[in-house]
Design an enzyme around this catalytic site. Sequence first.
Site, PDB file in Angstrom:
ATOM      1  N   GLY A 112      77.250  61.370  23.209  1.00  0.00           N
ATOM      2  CA  GLY A 112      78.643  61.154  22.796  1.00  0.00           C
ATOM      3  C   GLY A 112      78.783  60.935  21.302  1.00  0.00           C
ATOM      4  N   GLY A 146      82.700  58.833  18.595  1.00  0.00           N
ATOM      5  CA  GLY A 146      81.502  59.543  18.125  1.00  0.00           C
ATOM      6  C   GLY A 146      80.906  58.982  16.846  1.00  0.00           C
ATOM      7  NE  ARG A 203      68.941  58.510  17.994  1.00  0.00           N
ATOM      8  CZ  ARG A 203      69.424  57.982  19.120  1.00  0.00           C
ATOM      9  NH1 ARG A 203      69.233  56.694  19.371  1.00  0.00           N
ATOM     10  NH2 ARG A 203      70.077  58.725  19.987  1.00  0.00           N
ATOM     11  NE  ARG A 210      69.275  60.125  25.364  1.00  0.00           N
ATOM     12  CZ  ARG A 210      69.571  59.056  24.639  1.00  0.00           C
ATOM     13  NH1 ARG A 210      69.830  57.921  25.240  1.00  0.00           N
ATOM     14  NH2 ARG A 210      69.646  59.133  23.332  1.00  0.00           N
ATOM     15  CG  ASP A 280      72.638  55.815  29.714  1.00  0.00           C
ATOM     16  OD1 ASP A 280      72.568  54.961  30.620  1.00  0.00           O
ATOM     17  OD2 ASP A 280      73.264  55.623  28.658  1.00  0.00           O
ATOM     18  CG  ASN A 281      70.503  53.475  26.689  1.00  0.00           C
ATOM     19  OD1 ASN A 281      70.917  54.539  26.216  1.00  0.00           O
ATOM     20  ND2 ASN A 281      71.241  52.394  26.765  1.00  0.00           N
TER      21      ASN A 281
HETATM   22  P1  AMP Z   1      74.809  53.372  25.136  1.00  0.00           P
HETATM   23  O1  AMP Z   1      74.684  52.586  26.404  1.00  0.00           O
HETATM   24  O2  AMP Z   1      75.345  52.625  23.971  1.00  0.00           O
HETATM   25  O3  AMP Z   1      73.504  54.023  24.784  1.00  0.00           O
HETATM   26  O4  AMP Z   1      75.872  54.538  25.350  1.00  0.00           O
HETATM   27  C1  AMP Z   1      76.347  54.967  26.579  1.00  0.00           C
HETATM   28  C2  AMP Z   1      77.122  56.233  26.420  1.00  0.00           C
HETATM   29  O5  AMP Z   1      78.251  56.015  25.577  1.00  0.00           O
HETATM   30  C3  AMP Z   1      76.366  57.399  25.816  1.00  0.00           C
HETATM   31  O6  AMP Z   1      76.790  58.562  26.461  1.00  0.00           O
HETATM   32  C4  AMP Z   1      76.811  57.384  24.387  1.00  0.00           C
HETATM   33  O7  AMP Z   1      76.722  58.658  23.796  1.00  0.00           O
HETATM   34  C5  AMP Z   1      78.253  56.951  24.517  1.00  0.00           C
HETATM   35  N1  AMP Z   1      78.756  56.301  23.306  1.00  0.00           N
HETATM   36  C6  AMP Z   1      78.440  55.091  22.815  1.00  0.00           C
HETATM   37  N2  AMP Z   1      79.121  54.836  21.687  1.00  0.00           N
HETATM   38  C7  AMP Z   1      79.918  55.906  21.458  1.00  0.00           C
HETATM   39  C8  AMP Z   1      80.864  56.255  20.455  1.00  0.00           C
HETATM   40  N3  AMP Z   1      81.171  55.454  19.453  1.00  0.00           N
HETATM   41  N4  AMP Z   1      81.453  57.450  20.554  1.00  0.00           N
HETATM   42  C9  AMP Z   1      81.171  58.293  21.561  1.00  0.00           C
HETATM   43  N5  AMP Z   1      80.306  58.029  22.528  1.00  0.00           N
HETATM   44  C10 AMP Z   1      79.670  56.852  22.489  1.00  0.00           C
HETATM   45 MG    MG Z   2      72.486  55.340  24.992  1.00  0.00          MG
END
Ligand code: AMP
Ligand code: MG
Length: 539
Positions: A112, A146, A203, A210, A280-281
């Site tokens: 995202g 994003g 990165r 994942r 997903d992480n």
């Molecule tokens: P995370 O648990 O923070 O790794 O993110 C979970 C999901 O939210 C992933 O699909 C990320 O790409 C999305 N995500 C987190 N922050 C943002 C953001 N600011 N804009 C768009 N997508 C985000």
């Molecule tokens: Mg993530």
Amino acid sequence: MNAPPQLSPLERLRYDNRFVNDLPGDPETGNFTRQVYGAAYSRVNPAKASHPQLIAYSREAAELIDLTEQDCQTPLFIQVFAGNKMLPGMAPYASCYGGHQFGVWAGQLGDGRAINLGDVINSNGERWALQLKGSGLTPYSRTADGLAVLRSSVREFLCSEAMHHLGVPTTRALSLTLTGDQVVRDMFYNGNPKAEPGAVVCRMAPTFIRFGHFQIFSARGEFDLLKQLTDHTINTYFPHLGQPNKAAYLAWYAEVCRSTAELMVQWERVGFVHGVMNTDNMSILGLTIDYGPYGWLDNYDPDWTPNTTDRVEHRYRFGNQPGIAFWNLAQLGNAIYPLINDVEPLQDILHTAWAGYERDSRLMLSQKLGLNAYEQILDEILQNQLIALLQSVETDMTIFFRQLAEVDFTTSNRENISAEHFMDTLTGAFYMPDQLTSGYVEQLSAWLSSYKQRLQAEGIRQELRREKMHRINPKYVLRNYLAQMAIDKAEQGDFTMINELLGILRQPYAEQPEHQHYYDKRPEWARSRPGCSMLSCSS
Ligand code: AMP
Ligand code: MG
């Protein structure tokens, strides 16, 4: 054929973008939020940064793609890694993945706010995927923007490199760039949105695939895609497993289980709490990935999590990480089940890997104590008592283990050690002097006596023990309050502390007496300050 001489090293990088070449892409090329079916990725370009400014770069990460420090200081480097310029050979895309968030299936998530630029093949033939984090909307951005803010980008940049130098498997960070644009965030989701400086981290990892990449295809019944992705993963990152077939899938799953288990042991060793171990992480290579509201144990507390989103359940607390890793591995097993159609071997692999984790975790703790092996009969009680002691009074984990190496039992010829004899050496590890009651000191004395006996049984000389312990117990870690101090300064336009920490954390096991002030327990002011002890997912 020689490359034309006018090209810079950055422009001469070679790419092999296998993910996009091997797997089907999204035919829709518009950049709007949507569910993407039947495809592994969508083509998308990074958003432009209005006034990119390079804050820091990692010379070691740059070296992995054959770039020198000089190359990192060129205007072209800044433009490329702020997302303003694509180089020939790059093929930017965002990938599709899903995941379980806090134990609940969340459907499509995806990159995202991460945009993959391409896979560099370096002069040793090694693959390094480059990925920008925080450079704008993708089809997977859901309701978000994003973008990424400076504070979370500083944390990702510094911790990635610190983990690498600690010897913990991790994605790497090449650069940290300010975009010059503002990003609005409600840091604690309490109705106080604020404009913050936007930033982008580049990165690097062999791959950013994942667990969730496999899960989304499986959940949607897109089994052809699941097979293509798994074959791609094995062919590209696990070629030693041979032709993908059922046996290779199982061997591959076993490797993922092993590397994930090993990562848990490493986090345990250094006192790292990831904070958001959603599926997903979880990296398919067993790397630490997605540095969000992570934290480092100051006082040893297995129940601690820095993530305020998890403050009720503490699902992702320090002591629960191995269990969660295996829960996540079980979800990966479920996802690839359609390729195997046999539950038993998957379960066997999981059980074997868990046994391996338990063994390695015990061995790691033995090694932290300067011992060569874990002898269950001798060490189980010794270790359990130590773990209880570390929690019975607030004890700084990093300082305790580091100072324990300095406790020289040869200075006391008594069988029964008196902890008071060594209090000067250990005192820096204790947060609350009034907790050091005579009862506690007695317990510590008893433990030190057992420890001394154990060392004598193994016949380890003090000097050698000290050396060994200093190679496994770091002196410098990215304590939450240190990262926060660097962020506070960076938000005022002063980036010196980021670069200072980057330098110190290059050698976390070295004494570096000139930086002794960073070898100090968390100061009182940081005990309850946001950013130091509590972090949200807002980033
Ligand atoms: P995370 O648990 O923070 O790794 O993110 C979970 C999901 O939210 C992933 O699909 C990320 O790409 C999305 N995500 C987190 N922050 C943002 C953001 N600011 N804009 C768009 N997508 C985000
Ligand atoms: Mg993530």
